[in-house]
Motif scaffolding. Structure first.
Motif, short mmCIF file in Angstrom:
data_model
loop_
_atom_site.label_atom_id
_atom_site.label_comp_id
_atom_site.label_asym_id
_atom_site.label_seq_id
_atom_site.Cartn_x
_atom_site.Cartn_y
_atom_site.Cartn_z
N SER A 142 0.83 -1.21 0.00
CA SER A 142 0.00 0.00 0.00
C SER A 142 0.86 1.26 0.00
CB SER A 142 -0.98 0.00 1.17
OG SER A 142 -0.30 0.07 2.40
N GLN A 143 2.00 1.23 0.68
CA GLN A 143 2.91 2.38 0.67
C GLN A 143 3.49 2.58 -0.73
OE1 GLN A 143 5.36 0.95 3.89
NE2 GLN A 143 4.44 2.41 5.34
N LEU A 144 3.90 1.48 -1.37
CA LEU A 144 4.44 1.58 -2.73
C LEU A 144 3.38 2.05 -3.71
CD1 LEU A 144 6.66 -1.62 -2.81
CD2 LEU A 144 7.45 0.75 -2.71
N ALA A 145 2.16 1.55 -3.57
CA ALA A 145 1.07 1.97 -4.46
C ALA A 145 0.80 3.46 -4.31
CB ALA A 145 -0.19 1.15 -4.18
N GLU A 178 1.59 9.03 -6.61
CA GLU A 178 2.15 10.39 -6.52
C GLU A 178 3.19 10.62 -7.63
OE1 GLU A 178 1.10 12.84 -4.44
OE2 GLU A 178 -0.42 11.44 -3.70
N ILE A 179 3.99 9.61 -7.92
CA ILE A 179 4.98 9.72 -8.99
C ILE A 179 4.26 9.94 -10.32
CG2 ILE A 179 6.73 8.46 -10.33
CD1 ILE A 179 7.56 7.12 -7.64
N ALA A 180 3.21 9.17 -10.58
CA ALA A 180 2.44 9.29 -11.83
C ALA A 180 1.82 10.68 -11.96
CB ALA A 180 1.38 8.21 -11.90
N GLN A 181 1.45 11.28 -10.84
CA GLN A 181 0.86 12.63 -10.85
C GLN A 181 1.92 13.73 -10.92
OE1 GLN A 181 -1.75 12.97 -7.46
NE2 GLN A 181 -2.94 11.18 -8.08
N GLY A 182 3.19 13.33 -10.79
CA GLY A 182 4.28 14.30 -10.85
C GLY A 182 4.49 15.09 -9.57
N THR A 183 4.06 14.53 -8.44
CA THR A 183 4.15 15.28 -7.18
C THR A 183 5.14 14.71 -6.18
OG1 THR A 183 2.29 14.03 -6.28
CG2 THR A 183 1.76 16.11 -7.38
N ASP A 201 10.21 -1.52 -5.37
CA ASP A 201 10.59 -2.02 -4.05
C ASP A 201 11.32 -0.91 -3.31
OD1 ASP A 201 10.66 -3.89 -2.05
OD2 ASP A 201 12.18 -5.15 -2.97
N ALA A 202 11.10 -0.85 -2.01
CA ALA A 202 11.73 0.21 -1.21
C ALA A 202 11.83 -0.21 0.24
CB ALA A 202 10.94 1.51 -1.32
N LEU A 203 12.68 0.49 0.96
CA LEU A 203 12.80 0.35 2.41
C LEU A 203 12.25 1.62 3.02
CD1 LEU A 203 16.43 -1.04 2.56
CD2 LEU A 203 14.31 -2.34 2.83
N ILE A 204 11.63 1.49 4.18
CA ILE A 204 11.10 2.66 4.86
C ILE A 204 11.69 2.72 6.26
CG2 ILE A 204 9.02 1.45 5.64
CD1 ILE A 204 7.55 4.20 5.13
N ARG A 205 12.01 3.92 6.69
CA ARG A 205 12.57 4.10 8.02
C ARG A 205 11.53 3.75 9.07
NH1 ARG A 205 15.12 9.81 8.70
NH2 ARG A 205 13.07 10.35 9.51
N GLU A 206 11.97 3.27 10.20
CA GLU A 206 11.09 2.83 11.29
C GLU A 206 10.01 3.85 11.64
OE1 GLU A 206 12.78 2.68 15.35
OE2 GLU A 206 12.29 0.56 15.24
N ASP A 207 10.33 5.13 11.60
CA ASP A 207 9.35 6.16 11.93
C ASP A 207 8.42 6.50 10.77
OD1 ASP A 207 10.99 7.69 10.29
OD2 ASP A 207 11.61 9.09 11.86
N GLY A 208 8.68 5.91 9.60
CA GLY A 208 7.83 6.11 8.43
C GLY A 208 8.05 7.41 7.68
N ASP A 209 9.06 8.18 8.04
CA ASP A 209 9.26 9.50 7.44
C ASP A 209 10.08 9.51 6.16
OD1 ASP A 209 7.76 10.53 9.48
OD2 ASP A 209 9.44 11.49 10.52
N GLN A 234 6.06 14.94 2.71
CA GLN A 234 5.58 15.79 1.62
C GLN A 234 4.15 15.41 1.21
OE1 GLN A 234 7.47 14.99 -2.34
NE2 GLN A 234 8.46 13.26 -1.27
N PHE A 235 3.67 14.26 1.66
CA PHE A 235 2.32 13.79 1.35
C PHE A 235 1.46 13.91 2.59
CE2 PHE A 235 5.42 10.87 -0.82
CZ PHE A 235 5.38 11.49 -2.06
N THR A 236 0.25 14.40 2.44
CA THR A 236 -0.59 14.61 3.61
C THR A 236 -1.18 13.32 4.17
OG1 THR A 236 -2.48 15.05 2.17
CG2 THR A 236 -1.25 16.96 2.98
N ASP A 237 -1.34 12.30 3.35
CA ASP A 237 -2.00 11.09 3.83
C ASP A 237 -1.24 9.81 3.49
OD1 ASP A 237 -2.47 11.50 1.15
OD2 ASP A 237 -4.59 11.01 1.23
#
Length: 88
Positions: free
Chosen positions: A24-27, A32-37, A52-60, A82-85
């Motif tokens: 869901s995070q990748l989707a 956002e990438i497709a929208q250019g933001t 594929d990606a890694l995310i920091r423990e705090d999610g930031d 940079q994303f509100t949701d």
């Protein structure tokens, strides 16, 4: 990516543990990438989808995995604030 290997990785900036990003995070990121933001920390716009990606423990911050290799360069991180949701 091997879970044991991922468990040894840390964020190069805050030294917090990293984990594999969820589908869901990748989707969300790819929409956002497709929208250019979507921007990397260095201000460059992301133009290619992230599979594929890694995310920091705090999610930031997300770090792409390119050809099986984590790109743990601070300037190429993707800040999720940079994303509100963004789903954490």
């Amino acid at each position: 990516m091997d879970a044991r290997f991922v468990s040894t990785l840390i964020c190069p900036v805050k030294k917090l543990p990293l984990r594999t990003a969820t589908k869901s995070q990748l989707a969300f990121l790819n929409r956002e990438i497709a929208q250019g933001t979507a921007l990397m920390v260095n201000g460059h716009q992301l133009t290619e989808p992230v599979s594929d990606a890694l995310i920091r423990e705090d999610g930031d911050v997300l770090y792409r995995i390119s050809d099986g290799i984590p790109v743990l360069l601070p300037e190429e991180g993707i800040g999720t604030l940079q994303f509100t949701d963004f789903p954490k």
